[in-house]
Design an enzyme around this catalytic site. Sequence first.
Site, short mmCIF file in Angstrom:
data_model
loop_
_atom_site.label_atom_id
_atom_site.label_comp_id
_atom_site.label_asym_id
_atom_site.label_seq_id
_atom_site.Cartn_x
_atom_site.Cartn_y
_atom_site.Cartn_z
N PHE A 113 0.43 -31.49 22.37
CA PHE A 113 -0.75 -31.83 23.33
C PHE A 113 -1.77 -30.58 23.21
O PHE A 113 -2.79 -30.84 22.96
CB PHE A 113 -0.23 -31.93 24.75
CG PHE A 113 -1.11 -31.63 25.80
CD1 PHE A 113 -2.47 -32.10 25.87
CD2 PHE A 113 -0.89 -30.78 27.01
CE1 PHE A 113 -3.19 -31.95 26.78
CE2 PHE A 113 -1.62 -30.28 27.96
CZ PHE A 113 -2.91 -31.15 27.96
N ILE A 114 -1.14 -29.42 23.27
CA ILE A 114 -1.94 -28.37 22.98
C ILE A 114 -2.54 -28.16 21.54
O ILE A 114 -3.65 -27.95 21.40
CB ILE A 114 -1.14 -26.97 23.45
CG1 ILE A 114 -0.74 -27.06 24.95
CG2 ILE A 114 -2.06 -25.54 23.29
CD1 ILE A 114 0.25 -25.98 25.53
N TYR A 174 16.04 -23.35 30.24
CA TYR A 174 14.78 -23.36 29.43
C TYR A 174 14.01 -22.16 29.55
O TYR A 174 13.71 -21.31 28.51
CB TYR A 174 13.97 -24.69 29.92
CG TYR A 174 12.50 -24.75 29.19
CD1 TYR A 174 12.02 -24.95 28.23
CD2 TYR A 174 11.46 -24.33 30.33
CE1 TYR A 174 10.84 -24.85 27.72
CE2 TYR A 174 10.30 -24.21 29.93
CZ TYR A 174 9.67 -24.48 28.54
OH TYR A 174 8.49 -24.49 28.25
N LYS A 210 13.47 -19.04 26.99
CA LYS A 210 11.91 -18.58 26.56
C LYS A 210 11.60 -17.16 26.88
O LYS A 210 11.12 -16.49 26.19
CB LYS A 210 10.97 -19.41 27.47
CG LYS A 210 10.77 -20.67 26.78
CD LYS A 210 9.72 -20.75 25.36
CE LYS A 210 9.16 -21.96 25.20
NZ LYS A 210 8.34 -21.82 24.11
N ASN A 269 0.55 -24.91 33.58
CA ASN A 269 0.32 -26.39 33.68
C ASN A 269 -0.99 -26.96 33.45
O ASN A 269 -1.94 -27.21 34.00
CB ASN A 269 0.48 -27.06 35.24
CG ASN A 269 1.88 -26.60 35.73
OD1 ASN A 269 2.63 -25.54 36.13
ND2 ASN A 269 2.71 -27.65 35.54
N TYR A 298 15.75 -36.30 38.70
CA TYR A 298 16.13 -35.72 37.38
C TYR A 298 17.52 -35.69 37.24
O TYR A 298 17.98 -35.35 36.11
CB TYR A 298 15.65 -34.35 37.69
CG TYR A 298 14.04 -34.13 37.57
CD1 TYR A 298 13.52 -34.16 36.43
CD2 TYR A 298 13.19 -33.66 38.89
CE1 TYR A 298 12.12 -33.85 36.22
CE2 TYR A 298 12.27 -33.27 38.69
CZ TYR A 298 11.37 -33.46 37.58
OH TYR A 298 9.79 -33.57 37.63
N ASP A 351 13.60 -26.60 41.63
CA ASP A 351 12.07 -26.24 41.39
C ASP A 351 11.78 -24.97 41.49
O ASP A 351 12.27 -24.13 42.16
CB ASP A 351 11.25 -26.98 42.28
CG ASP A 351 10.32 -28.01 41.45
OD1 ASP A 351 9.72 -27.40 40.74
OD2 ASP A 351 9.73 -28.91 42.34
N ARG A 384 3.78 -20.63 41.95
CA ARG A 384 3.24 -19.99 40.79
C ARG A 384 1.71 -20.02 40.53
O ARG A 384 1.16 -20.97 40.01
CB ARG A 384 4.20 -20.18 39.51
CG ARG A 384 4.13 -21.47 38.93
CD ARG A 384 4.95 -21.67 37.55
NE ARG A 384 4.59 -22.75 36.82
CZ ARG A 384 5.54 -23.58 36.54
NH1 ARG A 384 6.71 -23.24 36.75
NH2 ARG A 384 5.22 -24.58 35.85
N1 UDP Z 1 6.87 -33.93 40.02
C1 UDP Z 1 6.69 -34.87 40.91
N2 UDP Z 1 6.75 -36.37 40.55
C2 UDP Z 1 6.63 -36.68 39.16
C3 UDP Z 1 6.81 -35.64 38.11
C4 UDP Z 1 6.93 -34.15 38.56
O1 UDP Z 1 6.76 -34.79 42.15
O2 UDP Z 1 6.68 -37.76 38.73
C5 UDP Z 1 6.97 -32.61 40.36
C6 UDP Z 1 8.13 -31.63 40.02
O3 UDP Z 1 9.21 -31.82 40.78
C7 UDP Z 1 7.42 -30.51 40.16
C8 UDP Z 1 5.92 -30.62 39.72
O4 UDP Z 1 5.50 -31.92 39.92
O5 UDP Z 1 7.46 -29.86 41.25
C9 UDP Z 1 5.33 -30.16 38.38
O6 UDP Z 1 6.44 -30.96 37.50
P1 UDP Z 1 6.03 -31.10 35.79
O7 UDP Z 1 7.12 -31.96 35.59
O8 UDP Z 1 4.58 -31.36 35.41
O9 UDP Z 1 6.47 -29.57 35.17
P2 UDP Z 1 6.84 -28.26 35.63
O10 UDP Z 1 5.42 -27.65 36.28
O11 UDP Z 1 8.05 -28.32 36.76
O12 UDP Z 1 7.16 -27.54 34.48
#
Ligand code: UDP
Length: 351
Positions: A14-15, A156, A160, A185, A299, A305, A309
């Site tokens: 993607f990036i 993860y 990192k 994000n 998940y 979670d 941030r």
């Molecule tokens: N999330 C959600 N529904 C989805 C996918 C993700 O509510 O279908 C939530 C997830 O639990 C988190 C946020 O959205 O709180 C961002 O998740 P993402 O997978 O985009 O990546 P992250 O920022 O956690 O790396």
Amino acid sequence: MQPDRVALFGGAGFIGSHLTERLLDDGYRLTVVDVDSEKIDGFLSHDRLDFYELDIREAEDETVEEIVDASDVVVDLIAYANPKQYVDMPIEVVHLNYDQNLKLVEDCVESDTRLIQFSTSEVYGKMGGRQGDARVFSEDSSDLIMGPVENHRWIYATAKQLLERMVHAHGIENDLDWTVVRPFNFIGREMDYLIEEPDAGTPRVFASFMSALLYDHPMYLVDGGENRRTFTHISDAIDAVVSILEHEERYNREVVNVGTPGNETTIHDFAYLMRNVYEELSPTGDLPAIEAVSSEEFYGEGYEDCERRIPDAEKLEAAGWDPQYDLRETLEEAMSYYIDRYERAEPISLD
Ligand code: UDP
């Protein structure tokens, strides 16, 4: 000195695909390494692009060393970067994101090549510790706070973080020139992949909700969607990365947040905003339900979670970075691409 040849490891993701397009436009010579080329297929015949289809886990050491040695800068984007992957296959996540990337760091040391290492805003971990409930994270003063081992999502961020610390250590002991980038994000066209069915793997939240809108399945709010994220339009992100690439003296041996501080939202509000924008852009499309789901159900075990941030973007702003897209504009731009491309078309995997 301005770099001439740039190697993008993981340059067709993607990036990487957005960076490839921009750097070709800007006149650079590129070497792109990735496991497949789908997202950059349109550039493969470009005379300033060399593409290597290879998996660094299986590649000959000499091949990778030669690519690094022939480049002025290495940008390392190779990573599993999806929470579902951290939960499902934590060992492979560390193998790729730490062991393999460290070999690349060592190759840069060996050949005296500058490294731009992509990390993650996830290294900030949870709120708490010395920063209390502070929510704006600064690269050089915020603590990095991980959850307990049994919540293995944190493997993860831990991998990192250790990679960042090794990059830093190679700067001290071996004179490596480096910059670490922490993305907040990023979203935009070609992000992750779309899913026809909600249980067909879990891309990150934008692609997950976009799939729900296009293929009419529910938008799931994990734990009610109370957690927050700060979303950044990919083109603003790419502007930041190009600024880093072109100003080595300013960014050398710095960790840099890349994120738009004003674009914070709860995931709950994000879902409603996406549905709202979809309704405007595609008035005839049916609107999916928005449903709450527990994180364990969504998940599996081991997920925890990040609550909130927000980037301190001072380092980039001081250099003139000025993100153009607010949250709604970010969604309008990215979603209109998907609607144009996929609405009423046969589902296609972007994987
Ligand atoms: N999330 C959600 N529904 C989805 C996918 C993700 O509510 O279908 C939530 C997830 O639990 C988190 C946020 O959205 O709180 C961002 O998740 P993402 O997978 O985009 O990546 P992250 O920022 O956690 O790396």
